[in-house]
Motif scaffolding. Structure first.
Motif, PDB file in Angstrom:
ATOM      1  N   VAL A 181       0.855  -1.190   0.000  1.00 50.20           N
ATOM      2  CA  VAL A 181       0.000   0.000   0.000  1.00 50.20           C
ATOM      3  C   VAL A 181       0.888   1.237   0.000  1.00 50.20           C
ATOM      4  N   LYS A 182       0.687   2.109  -0.972  1.00 54.01           N
ATOM      5  CA  LYS A 182       1.437   3.362  -1.034  1.00 54.01           C
ATOM      6  C   LYS A 182       0.467   4.530  -0.865  1.00 54.01           C
ATOM      7  N   TYR A 183       0.685   5.287   0.210  1.00 51.69           N
ATOM      8  CA  TYR A 183      -0.101   6.493   0.466  1.00 51.69           C
ATOM      9  C   TYR A 183       0.714   7.706   0.022  1.00 51.69           C
ATOM     10  N   SER A 184       0.074   8.623  -0.680  1.00 54.86           N
ATOM     11  CA  SER A 184       0.722   9.897  -1.002  1.00 54.86           C
ATOM     12  C   SER A 184      -0.131  11.012  -0.408  1.00 54.86           C
ATOM     13  N   PHE A 185       0.487  11.853   0.407  1.00 53.73           N
ATOM     14  CA  PHE A 185      -0.240  12.906   1.113  1.00 53.73           C
ATOM     15  C   PHE A 185       0.153  14.276   0.579  1.00 53.73           C
ATOM     16  N   THR A 186      -0.808  14.963   0.009  1.00 50.75           N
ATOM     17  CA  THR A 186      -0.671  16.363  -0.345  1.00 50.75           C
ATOM     18  C   THR A 186      -1.781  17.093   0.402  1.00 50.75           C
ATOM     19  N   PRO A 187      -1.694  18.408   0.578  1.00 53.97           N
ATOM     20  CA  PRO A 187      -2.692  19.093   1.395  1.00 53.97           C
ATOM     21  C   PRO A 187      -4.130  18.762   0.988  1.00 53.97           C
ATOM     22  N   ILE A 194      -2.473   0.459  -4.503  1.00 49.92           N
ATOM     23  CA  ILE A 194      -2.299  -0.867  -3.917  1.00 49.92           C
ATOM     24  C   ILE A 194      -1.941  -1.884  -4.990  1.00 49.92           C
ATOM     25  N   THR A 195      -0.886  -2.637  -4.724  1.00 45.45           N
ATOM     26  CA  THR A 195      -0.500  -3.762  -5.572  1.00 45.45           C
ATOM     27  C   THR A 195      -0.524  -5.019  -4.719  1.00 45.45           C
ATOM     28  N   THR A 196      -1.305  -6.014  -5.143  1.00 43.83           N
ATOM     29  CA  THR A 196      -1.467  -7.251  -4.383  1.00 43.83           C
ATOM     30  C   THR A 196      -0.909  -8.408  -5.201  1.00 43.83           C
ATOM     31  N   THR A 197       0.029  -9.135  -4.600  1.00 42.70           N
ATOM     32  CA  THR A 197       0.716 -10.236  -5.277  1.00 42.70           C
ATOM     33  C   THR A 197       0.352 -11.556  -4.613  1.00 42.70           C
ATOM     34  N   VAL A 267      -7.073   2.095 -14.222  1.00 41.25           N
ATOM     35  CA  VAL A 267      -6.003   1.270 -13.659  1.00 41.25           C
ATOM     36  C   VAL A 267      -6.553  -0.013 -13.034  1.00 41.25           C
ATOM     37  N   GLY A 268      -6.055  -1.149 -13.467  1.00 37.87           N
ATOM     38  CA  GLY A 268      -6.296  -2.430 -12.821  1.00 37.87           C
ATOM     39  C   GLY A 268      -7.738  -2.734 -12.493  1.00 37.87           C
ATOM     40  N   LEU A 269      -7.998  -3.064 -11.232  1.00 39.75           N
ATOM     41  CA  LEU A 269      -9.336  -3.433 -10.801  1.00 39.75           C
ATOM     42  C   LEU A 269     -10.322  -2.279 -10.922  1.00 39.75           C
ATOM     43  N   GLY A 270      -9.806  -1.048 -11.013  1.00 40.80           N
ATOM     44  CA  GLY A 270     -10.663   0.122 -11.187  1.00 40.80           C
ATOM     45  C   GLY A 270     -11.396   0.140 -12.516  1.00 40.80           C
ATOM     46  N   LYS A 271     -10.964  -0.683 -13.464  1.00 40.36           N
ATOM     47  CA  LYS A 271     -11.651  -0.785 -14.756  1.00 40.36           C
ATOM     48  C   LYS A 271     -12.954  -1.562 -14.636  1.00 40.36           C
ATOM     49  N   LEU A 272     -13.152  -2.203 -13.474  1.00 38.97           N
ATOM     50  CA  LEU A 272     -14.381  -2.939 -13.157  1.00 38.97           C
ATOM     51  C   LEU A 272     -14.609  -4.146 -14.055  1.00 38.97           C
ATOM     52  N   TRP A 310      -4.790  -1.336  -8.102  1.00 41.95           N
ATOM     53  CA  TRP A 310      -5.767  -0.265  -8.304  1.00 41.95           C
ATOM     54  C   TRP A 310      -5.237   1.010  -7.670  1.00 41.95           C
ATOM     55  N   LYS A 311      -5.830   2.134  -8.071  1.00 46.92           N
ATOM     56  CA  LYS A 311      -5.467   3.431  -7.499  1.00 46.92           C
ATOM     57  C   LYS A 311      -6.735   4.210  -7.169  1.00 46.92           C
ATOM     58  N   GLY A 312      -6.642   5.036  -6.146  1.00 42.86           N
ATOM     59  CA  GLY A 312      -7.783   5.858  -5.755  1.00 42.86           C
ATOM     60  C   GLY A 312      -7.333   6.996  -4.868  1.00 42.86           C
ATOM     61  N   SER A 313      -8.308   7.706  -4.302  1.00 41.34           N
ATOM     62  CA  SER A 313      -7.952   8.854  -3.471  1.00 41.34           C
ATOM     63  C   SER A 313      -9.114   9.264  -2.569  1.00 41.34           C
ATOM     64  N   TYR A 314      -8.760   9.969  -1.483  1.00 44.09           N
ATOM     65  CA  TYR A 314      -9.699  10.666  -0.622  1.00 44.09           C
ATOM     66  C   TYR A 314      -9.346  12.143  -0.653  1.00 44.09           C
ATOM     67  N   GLU A 315     -10.353  12.989  -0.722  1.00 45.62           N
ATOM     68  CA  GLU A 315     -10.142  14.427  -0.622  1.00 45.62           C
ATOM     69  C   GLU A 315     -11.060  14.999   0.446  1.00 45.62           C
TER      70      GLU A 315
END
Length: 317
Positions: A181-187, A194-197, A267-272, A310-315
């Motif tokens: 899991v990679k979190y990127s924090f901007t204001p 997330i990459t799951t192997t 991206v990935g699973l986000g393509k549904l 997959w990739k996503g975000s919270y704002e």
């Protein structure tokens, strides 16, 4: 010396009478502190309120997740510490990054399907033995590793590695998935990647990925395809075959706070590709949680050594 003193006095006097917003024009917009096992991310929610996101080990599995959100009244520069003057906005009681219904295809037993990972223990809920564990955490600010108990300012990255059991290997305690899991924090924004192997051949039967506990936002929910709903009542974005959605915004009852959650549909699973077209891409349950439907109705086989992502975000608006 008199001239130098006069210059210093003039600068100090001018600074003291400048409006706060002028002084803060070039002030840092986000502060980070790594204290103990928790990472504190602070940003200006508005000119008078700082918002603190606290990430750390929590739940039955003690894995790294969003633990709580606090707010602090502060019209000055960011102060990236939660104090006795801070107010709890949200205390997490569930996972924000989804658990898995995953079956081991080689060495599993005949156990019934159940969620593992996240906040789910061996009983299928928040109880029992752990079904996942965090093996490593790294924290960087502006691309450089940081030390604990010290304030940093800028953009942050947190990388977490988790191991997940299958529902039919939890009796043995065998891990079948490695989750990075990679979190990127901007204001005001948290990016998620997330990459799951697969550590052995598995079948992924259900997976929501990006989730949110929204009991601190109790207003209207707006799906990106125009559908709407209300907190406390089930709603969804409608069958994916008719009109899919990749984000939603839910507001507090006062409209002072809003949360936008989004999945990258490219991206990935986000393509549904693993979602039944009869099911919605997003749904909110009456108990106050919103889910993305990444794997539901179309199982996904992942062979040993292969990955899905997959990739996503919270704002925080």
């Amino acid at each position: 010396m008199k001239g130098v003193f006069t210059l210093i006095f003039s600068i100090c006097f001018i600074t003291s009478i400048l409006p706060t917003h002028v002084l803060a024009k070039n002030a840092p917009k986000q502060g980070i502190v790594w204290q103990g096992s928790d990472v504190y991310i602070t940003f200006k929610h508005n000119s008078k309120v700082d918002m603190h996101l606290i990430f750390g080990p929590c739940g039955i599995n003690n894995t790294f997740n969003l633990k709580s959100i606090y707010t602090t009244s502060n019209s000055k520069r960011i102060f990236p510490w939660v104090t006795d003057k801070s107010n709890p906005f949200l205390i997490s009681k569930t996972d924000w990054l989804g658990p898995y219904v995953v079956k081991a295809l080689v060495k599993g037993d005949d156990s019934n399907p159940a969620f593992t990972g996240g906040w789910h223990g061996s009983n299928g809920n928040a109880t029992g033995a752990a079904t996942a564990k965090t093996t490593s955490i790294s924290v960087k600010v502006n691309g450089k590793a940081i030390t604990k108990n010290k304030s940093y300012y800028g953009n942050a990255e947190v990388t977490v590695i988790n191991l997940i059991q299958a529902y039919n290997t939890k009796k043995k305690g065998t891990f079948v998935l490695k989750e990075v899991v990679k979190y990127s924090f901007t204001p005001k924004k948290v990016g998620i990647s997330i990459t799951t192997t697969a550590l052995e051949d598995v079948l992924l039967e259900r997976y929501y990925g990006l989730q949110a506990q929204v009991n601190s936002w109790k207003g209207k929910i707006q799906y990106s395809n125009g559908k709407t709903g209300s907190y406390g009542k089930y709603s969804d974005s409608g069958p994916a075959k008719k009109s899919t959605a990749n984000s939603y915004v839910i507001a507090s009852s006062s409209n002072a706070y809003k949360l936008r959650a989004k999945i990258d549909s490219s991206v990935g699973l986000g393509k549904l590709g693993n979602l039944s077209p009869e099911l919605p891409a997003i749904f909110m349950e009456s108990y106050g949680k919103v889910y993305f439907n990444l794997v539901n109705g179309k199982n996904k086989k992942i062979t040993k050594g292969q990955s899905t992502n997959w990739k996503g975000s919270y704002e925080f608006l």
